[in-house]
Design an enzyme around this catalytic site. Structure first.
Site, PDB file in Angstrom:
ATOM      1  N   HIS A   1      -3.616   1.473  15.431  1.00 51.51           N
ATOM      2  CA  HIS A   1      -3.800   1.169  14.006  1.00 51.51           C
ATOM      3  C   HIS A   1      -3.428  -0.301  13.819  1.00 51.51           C
ATOM      4  O   HIS A   1      -2.349  -0.649  13.343  1.00 51.51           O
ATOM      5  CB  HIS A   1      -2.930   2.065  13.119  1.00 51.51           C
ATOM      6  CG  HIS A   1      -2.981   1.632  11.677  1.00 51.51           C
ATOM      7  ND1 HIS A   1      -4.099   1.734  10.899  1.00 51.51           N
ATOM      8  CD2 HIS A   1      -2.048   1.045  10.881  1.00 51.51           C
ATOM      9  CE1 HIS A   1      -3.859   1.237   9.697  1.00 51.51           C
ATOM     10  NE2 HIS A   1      -2.618   0.810   9.659  1.00 51.51           N
TER      11      HIS A   1
ATOM     12  N   ASP B   1      -8.285   4.404   8.728  1.00 49.05           N
ATOM     13  CA  ASP B   1      -9.317   3.580   9.372  1.00 49.05           C
ATOM     14  C   ASP B   1     -10.615   4.379   9.512  1.00 49.05           C
ATOM     15  O   ASP B   1     -11.717   3.857   9.306  1.00 49.05           O
ATOM     16  CB  ASP B   1      -8.814   3.122  10.744  1.00 49.05           C
ATOM     17  CG  ASP B   1      -7.423   2.523  10.651  1.00 49.05           C
ATOM     18  OD1 ASP B   1      -7.290   1.433  10.088  1.00 49.05           O
ATOM     19  OD2 ASP B   1      -6.457   3.176  11.107  1.00 49.05           O
TER      20      ASP B   1
ATOM     21  N   ARG C   1     -12.174   4.536   6.213  1.00 49.02           N
ATOM     22  CA  ARG C   1     -12.759   3.222   5.896  1.00 49.02           C
ATOM     23  C   ARG C   1     -14.118   3.063   6.577  1.00 49.02           C
ATOM     24  O   ARG C   1     -15.067   2.524   5.989  1.00 49.02           O
ATOM     25  CB  ARG C   1     -11.818   2.107   6.366  1.00 49.02           C
ATOM     26  CG  ARG C   1     -10.602   1.938   5.475  1.00 49.02           C
ATOM     27  CD  ARG C   1      -9.551   1.048   6.136  1.00 49.02           C
ATOM     28  NE  ARG C   1      -8.472   0.726   5.207  1.00 49.02           N
ATOM     29  CZ  ARG C   1      -7.298   0.256   5.571  1.00 49.02           C
ATOM     30  NH1 ARG C   1      -7.028   0.033   6.857  1.00 49.02           N
ATOM     31  NH2 ARG C   1      -6.374  -0.012   4.663  1.00 49.02           N
TER      32      ARG C   1
ATOM     33  N   ILE D   1       3.489   3.958  -1.164  1.00 45.63           N
ATOM     34  CA  ILE D   1       2.699   5.086  -0.630  1.00 45.63           C
ATOM     35  C   ILE D   1       3.339   6.397  -1.098  1.00 45.63           C
ATOM     36  O   ILE D   1       2.653   7.326  -1.524  1.00 45.63           O
ATOM     37  CB  ILE D   1       2.601   5.048   0.914  1.00 45.63           C
ATOM     38  CG1 ILE D   1       1.787   3.834   1.354  1.00 45.63           C
ATOM     39  CG2 ILE D   1       1.948   6.339   1.449  1.00 45.63           C
ATOM     40  CD1 ILE D   1       1.640   3.662   2.851  1.00 45.63           C
TER      41      ILE D   1
HETATM   42  P1  NAD Z   1       6.999   0.120   0.626  1.00 49.03           P
HETATM   43  O1  NAD Z   1       7.780  -1.077   1.048  1.00 49.03           O
HETATM   44  O2  NAD Z   1       6.466   0.194  -0.767  1.00 49.03           O
HETATM   45  O3  NAD Z   1       7.883   1.431   0.855  1.00 49.03           O
HETATM   46  C1  NAD Z   1       8.596   1.647   2.029  1.00 49.03           C
HETATM   47  C2  NAD Z   1       9.816   2.469   1.652  1.00 49.03           C
HETATM   48  O4  NAD Z   1      10.503   2.800   2.859  1.00 49.03           O
HETATM   49  C3  NAD Z   1      10.802   1.734   0.756  1.00 49.03           C
HETATM   50  O5  NAD Z   1      11.134   2.529  -0.376  1.00 49.03           O
HETATM   51  C4  NAD Z   1      12.012   1.520   1.658  1.00 49.03           C
HETATM   52  O6  NAD Z   1      13.235   1.519   0.947  1.00 49.03           O
HETATM   53  C5  NAD Z   1      11.883   2.728   2.584  1.00 49.03           C
HETATM   54  N1  NAD Z   1      12.623   2.624   3.831  1.00 49.03           N
HETATM   55  C6  NAD Z   1      12.915   1.536   4.577  1.00 49.03           C
HETATM   56  N2  NAD Z   1      13.648   1.875   5.640  1.00 49.03           N
HETATM   57  C7  NAD Z   1      13.814   3.215   5.573  1.00 49.03           C
HETATM   58  C8  NAD Z   1      14.499   4.144   6.380  1.00 49.03           C
HETATM   59  N3  NAD Z   1      15.185   3.752   7.471  1.00 49.03           N
HETATM   60  N4  NAD Z   1      14.481   5.443   6.026  1.00 49.03           N
HETATM   61  C9  NAD Z   1      13.824   5.846   4.922  1.00 49.03           C
HETATM   62  N5  NAD Z   1      13.179   5.000   4.100  1.00 49.03           N
HETATM   63  C10 NAD Z   1      13.162   3.706   4.435  1.00 49.03           C
HETATM   64  O7  NAD Z   1       5.848   0.273   1.706  1.00 49.03           O
HETATM   65  P2  NAD Z   1       4.512   1.133   1.592  1.00 49.03           P
HETATM   66  O8  NAD Z   1       3.443   0.302   1.013  1.00 49.03           O
HETATM   67  O9  NAD Z   1       4.822   2.450   1.009  1.00 49.03           O
HETATM   68  O10 NAD Z   1       4.143   1.274   3.159  1.00 49.03           O
HETATM   69  C11 NAD Z   1       4.959   2.021   4.012  1.00 49.03           C
HETATM   70  C12 NAD Z   1       4.557   1.799   5.460  1.00 49.03           C
HETATM   71  O11 NAD Z   1       3.255   2.307   5.712  1.00 49.03           O
HETATM   72  C13 NAD Z   1       4.509   0.346   5.894  1.00 49.03           C
HETATM   73  O12 NAD Z   1       5.041   0.249   7.200  1.00 49.03           O
HETATM   74  C14 NAD Z   1       3.012   0.020   5.904  1.00 49.03           C
HETATM   75  O13 NAD Z   1       2.728  -1.048   6.772  1.00 49.03           O
HETATM   76  C15 NAD Z   1       2.492   1.328   6.434  1.00 49.03           C
HETATM   77  N6  NAD Z   1       1.069   1.612   6.221  1.00 49.03           N
HETATM   78  C16 NAD Z   1       0.418   2.282   7.202  1.00 49.03           C
HETATM   79  C17 NAD Z   1      -0.903   2.634   7.045  1.00 49.03           C
HETATM   80  C18 NAD Z   1      -1.646   3.399   8.116  1.00 49.03           C
HETATM   81  O14 NAD Z   1      -2.864   3.585   7.966  1.00 49.03           O
HETATM   82  N7  NAD Z   1      -1.021   3.875   9.182  1.00 49.03           N
HETATM   83  C19 NAD Z   1      -1.584   2.266   5.870  1.00 49.03           C
HETATM   84  C20 NAD Z   1      -0.884   1.594   4.868  1.00 49.03           C
HETATM   85  C21 NAD Z   1       0.459   1.262   5.056  1.00 49.03           C
HETATM   86  C1  LMR Z   2      -3.399  -0.804   6.258  1.00 48.81           C
HETATM   87  O1  LMR Z   2      -4.138  -0.516   7.200  1.00 48.81           O
HETATM   88  O2  LMR Z   2      -3.790  -0.844   5.083  1.00 48.81           O
HETATM   89  C2  LMR Z   2      -1.944  -1.159   6.527  1.00 48.81           C
HETATM   90  O3  LMR Z   2      -1.551  -0.687   7.788  1.00 48.81           O
HETATM   91  C3  LMR Z   2      -1.743  -2.626   6.396  1.00 48.81           C
HETATM   92  C4  LMR Z   2      -0.282  -3.011   6.520  1.00 48.81           C
HETATM   93  O4  LMR Z   2      -0.002  -3.968   7.272  1.00 48.81           O
HETATM   94  O5  LMR Z   2       0.573  -2.380   5.865  1.00 48.81           O
END
Ligand code: NAD
Ligand code: LMR
Length: 332
Positions: free
Chosen positions: A188, A160, A163, A17
């Site tokens: 979420h 969401d 979406r 992200i």
């Molecule tokens: P990712 O694994 O690619 O990246 C996460 C990053 O966080 C990694 O680089 C990791 O090293 C870092 N990290 C871990 N612990 C940390 C800490 N204590 N301090 C700082 N950095 C730390 O994951 P992603 O695909 O980028 O997703 C990130 C988060 O967002 C996940 O929890 C995912 O589930 C969530 N997400 C939420 C939504 C939403 O709509 N709310 C949507 C998509 C993903």
């Molecule tokens: C999403 O809604 O795409 C993410 O929260 C899914 C996930 O578990 O990272």
């Protein structure tokens, strides 16, 4: 006169992200095309090389609005003077792990980062938690950053919301920009309630309720809700990675509408600290329909809630109560 730069923190900045979000911020998609920014990027030591690579790419892209980049694995340094904090870093669920173990890891991350923000961020810093479990991580952050106003701590359900707009636009074969005022209630997670009872579509003869145009209540109350609830899982199944570009774009939408305001007669969904509106227990971080003016969001009041919606809103509140209890049990 040129504006002073805004300092924007992105945690988990070396992740997927982060990789989509950072250039969007540097291009003005989050705060507008006139607003210079300084990016603060935090990740953990094992990701330090990747983080440095992202910093090099940001420099190479020569973004005119980008006035500086801080890349660090030190939370205090990352949080120093930040005006906006987008919390993307967290501990992902791994195979064989219990829910409680994942919660426990994230509770300790968000407790620690709350203190770093509390001690180092600029006054009035606005926080958006993206990392899952987003609502509960935001609640823990609020608990351990008592000097940050509860109005300034939010979590992301805008993906969401977007979406839901996308599904209606596909179904009606109309531009997504003509659809508005869907609502995401609650968590979420797959218990969220995507609600189109008050949503409308712009047509050549004015705005019409979505339900009048779709003319299929069974779809609206069944497949539509399920598709939005399960969309994150569907993306993971297809990409073998969770959503990133849509998550990054939605994070920009969330902050832009919060800081710069929502359009006239339009609301968006944000996870905010419940004040008891719509009989949702106060003290939960729950997604509501909100409008924003002058950098301050307000929950839209007075929407009629029918029995179908009531049940779904309460169900997702119940899940949040359980998550909250689990998170607090990890603190003891
Ligand atoms: P990712 O694994 O690619 O990246 C996460 C990053 O966080 C990694 O680089 C990791 O090293 C870092 N990290 C871990 N612990 C940390 C800490 N204590 N301090 C700082 N950095 C730390 O994951 P992603 O695909 O980028 O997703 C990130 C988060 O967002 C996940 O929890 C995912 O589930 C969530 N997400 C939420 C939504 C939403 O709509 N709310 C949507 C998509 C993903
Ligand atoms: C999403 O809604 O795409 C993410 O929260 C899914 C996930 O578990 O990272």
């Amino acid at each position: 006169m040129a504006k002073d730069p805004v300092r924007v923190l992105v945690t988990g900045a070396a992740g997927q992200i982060g990789y989509a979000l950072l250039p969007m911020i540097a291009r003005g998609i989050m705060l507008g095309p006139e607003q210079p920014v300084i990016l603060h990027m935090l990740d953990i030591p094992p990701a330090a090389d990747a983080l440095n690579g992202v910093k090099m790419e940001l420099v190479d892209a020569a973004f005119p609005l980008l006035k500086g980049v801080v890349a660090t694995t030190d939370a205090a340094e990352a949080c120093a003077g930040v005006n906006i904090a987008v919390m993307v870093g967290g501990f992902p669920r791994k195979e064989g792990m219990e829910r409680k173990d994942v919660m426990s890891k994230n509770v300790s991350i968000y407790k620690f980062q709350a203190s770093a923000l509390e001690s180092n961020a600029a006054p009035n810093c606005k926080v958006l938690v993206v990392a899952n479990p987003a609502n509960t991580n935001a609640l823990i952050l609020k608990e351990f950053a008592p000097s940050i106003s509860e109005k300034n701590i939010t979590c992301m359900t805008r993906l969401d919301h977007n979406r839901a707009l996308g599904q209606i636009s596909e179904r009606l074969n109309c531009p997504v920009s003509d659809v508005k005022n869907v609502i995401i209630w609650g968590n979420h997670s797959s218990t969220q309630y995507p609600d189109v009872s008050h949503a409308t579509v712009k047509t050549s003869s004015g705005e019409k309720p979505v339900s009048d145009l779709v003319k299929d209540n069974e779809w609206l109350k069944g497949e539509f809700i399920k598709t939005v609830q399960q969309r994150g899982a569907a993306i993971i199944k297809a990409r073998k990675l969770s959503s990133a570009l849509s998550a990054a774009s939605s994070a920009c939408d969330h902050i832009r509408n919060w800081v710069l305001g929502t359009p006239e007669n339009t609301w968006v969904s944000m996870g905010v600290y419940s004040n008891g509106s719509y009989e949702i227990p106060a003290g939960l971080m729950y997604s509501f329909p909100v409008t924003s003016r002058n950098g301050e969001w307000t929950i839209v009041q007075g929407l009629a809630i029918d029995e179908f919606s009531r049940k779904k809103m309460d169900l997702t509140a119940e899940e949040l109560k359980e998550e909250k209890a689990l998170a607090y049990s990890c603190l003891s």
